[in-house]
Scaffold this active site. Structure first.
Site, PDB file in Angstrom:
ATOM      1  N   HIS A 371      38.036  11.990  -7.579  1.00 25.14           N
ATOM      2  CA  HIS A 371      36.917  11.084  -7.810  1.00 25.14           C
ATOM      3  C   HIS A 371      36.388  11.135  -9.242  1.00 25.14           C
ATOM      4  CE1 HIS A 371      35.526  14.392  -4.873  1.00 25.14           C
ATOM      5  NE2 HIS A 371      35.622  14.943  -6.066  1.00 25.14           N
ATOM      6  N   ASN A 394      42.652  10.642 -24.707  1.00 20.71           N
ATOM      7  CA  ASN A 394      44.006  10.386 -25.202  1.00 20.71           C
ATOM      8  C   ASN A 394      44.064   9.621 -26.510  1.00 20.71           C
ATOM      9  OD1 ASN A 394      42.916   8.131 -23.906  1.00 20.71           O
ATOM     10  ND2 ASN A 394      44.919   7.315 -23.370  1.00 20.71           N
TER      11      ASN A 394
END
Length: 491
Positions: A371, A394
């Protein structure tokens, strides 16, 4: 009467029209229906007859249409219609792209008639060949024939076709209509087209004029009546597009239900033509399946899910999810409220849970992201667990980098993984950890600063607030001090 299938020498698909009633910058024949452009449906039906030659006639935005067809129909011949208007001229242009000595049956159909089937075209070719006809026209009886050319008959058969704009009041009362789909004997078609003029209200070269010319020359003109009027319906505006899309979807849903798929609410379910479903798949209400989505046996999709080019494994559950270009493994669970972006691969028995977004990420067998997380540009091994509210960082503003997490890893809640970074097999992390360096196998990563409590801060910095009043009461209770009963409590 049953007619044997006949292989046509050529099929010509007319797709040169501008489609002004669509009121669109997109060529009419490229408007989508059931996940394919309109002309794609027509070309697939034509290709299903296995013709020696398949020709599409283009004019309006021809380069754009040609480019759109290149992937699925690389071998189709493209003929360009010149400035001379009319369906007859379009067919002449197609014939110029075919061998001059072409013989046999030539089928002519349209790029905006998406429900016409290969089976019907094969019936038409078979009836044409069996009857030794020079022309065979596909017709239908309509309750409201408005907009269609009317089929004219006498005691000997079909005598001709008159377009609505050229019809008399008596002819307008005729309910048998021309579908615009024909089978011609090639030589008769060439010869007759050369004699068609433009003496009509539109100043066009009408293909329909060929019928009366052939009949006058002694050729046999017959009709094949079609019971399913939806097959001949064309698209001229967005309302007709919506009607045909709904009918195409209804037929698709019925086909899958008869094949063993449970569709709980057909009224709220849309499935594209190229989707594949296995028996015992369950589709719950509010589902849209697009592109080349594949759903394996026993899987459950929905409610309220939209999948495009997604592969769902056997026994998987995908609920309240939006996904594209992703793979969900056997027995995996996705959702509710998950977002699978392109490049997501979830292994068997894995889980992508509530309010989780993934992109270009591989999540191994039995691993879970339960979640409130973002997993982008990452590889997670098998049987690992990513804690709630985790973010795979990222992108540094210039480049994207990848994070690798090993097998049997247990990561705490509210972690950040600043790529490029690797977490080894069997590693753990504490809640709130920012992982900037590689974590060795079996290590515990923790970098949270010691907690400091500044006693009395609320009373000193936020006096008179509800928080300060609550803090004062708590302090009084803990020290045994009785609070003043007439103190005003801020709302």
């Amino acid at each position: 009467m049953t007619t044997q299938p006949a292989v046509p020498a050529a099929v010509i698909v007319l797709a040169a029209g501008e489609g002004t009633r669509m009121r669109s910058a997109t060529p009419k024949v490229l408007h989508p229906l059931g996940g394919r452009p309109l002309v794609g449906h027509a070309l697939r039906a034509a290709r299903g007859t296995a013709p020696e030659h398949l020709v599409v006639v283009l004019r309006h935005q021809a380069d754009r249409v040609r480019e759109a067809l290149a992937g699925d129909f690389p071998s189709v011949l493209v003929a360009l219609q010149d400035d001379v208007p009319g369906t007859g001229r379009a067919v002449q242009c197609a014939l110029e792209a075919l061998p001059a000595d072409l013989s046999g049956t030539v089928l002519v159909t349209y790029g905006d008639v998406p429900l016409l089937s290969s089976a019907t075209l094969q019936r038409l070719a078979g009836a044409h060949a069996a009857g030794g006809n020079a022309v065979t026209v596909l017709t239908a009886l309509l309750a409201d024939p408005t907009g269609y050319g009317r089929v004219l008959r006498d005691g000997t058969g079909v005598t001709g076709i008159v377009e609505q704009k050229d019809a008399t009041a008596e002819q307008l009362a005729v309910r048998e209509v021309n579908s615009g789909v024909y089978a011609f004997e090639a030589a008769a078609l060439r010869e007759s087209l050369g004699r068609v003029g433009r003496d009509n209200a539109a100043g066009e070269v009408y293909l329909t004029d060929v019928l009366s010319l052939v009949r006058a020359a002694g050729g046999r003109v017959e009709a094949l009546a079609l019971e399913d009027e939806w097959e001949i319906r064309g698209v001229n505006d967005r309302a007709q597009l919506a009607d045909l899309a709904a009918e195409a979807n209804r037929r698709t849903l019925r086909r899958w239900m008869l094949a063993g798929v449970t569709i709980a609410d057909p009224a709220t379910t849309w499935i594209d033509a190229d989707v594949e479903l296995a028996p015992d798949v369950t589709i719950r209400p509010g589902v849209q399946l697009h592109g080349t989505t594949r759903v394996a046996t026993g899987a459950v999709v929905g409610p309220d899910s939209t999948l495009t080019d997604v592969e769902v494994g056997a026994g998987a559950l995908v609920e309240r999810t939006h996904g594209s270009s992703a793979v969900v493994g056997e027995g995996a669970q996705v959702g509710p409220f998950a977002f699978l972006r392109p490049g997501t691969r979830l292994g068997a028995e894995g889980k992508i849970g509530t309010f989780v977004e993934t992109k270009n990420a591989t999540i191994g067998r039995g691993s879970k992201v339960p979640h409130l997380s973002y997993v982008g540009d990452a590889t997670i091994g098998e049987h690992s667990n990513i804690g709630a509210a985790s973010v795979f960082v990222n992108y540094d503003g210039v480049n994207k980098a990848r994070t690798t997490v090993g097998d049997h890893v247990r990561m705490g809640s509210d972690n950040m993984y600043v790529a490029p970074v690797t977490v080894g097999d069997g590693a753990y992390s504490g809640a709130g950890t920012v992982i900037r360096k590689d974590v060795p196998a079996g290590a515990l990563a923790i970098n949270v600063a010691p907690q400091r409590n500044l006693e009395g801060w609320t009373l000193a910095k936020r006096p008179g607030t509800p928080a300060a009043e609550a803090a004062q009461r708590a302090n009084d209770e803990s020290t045994g001090t009785t609070a003043s009963t007439d103190r005003e409590i801020q709302p």
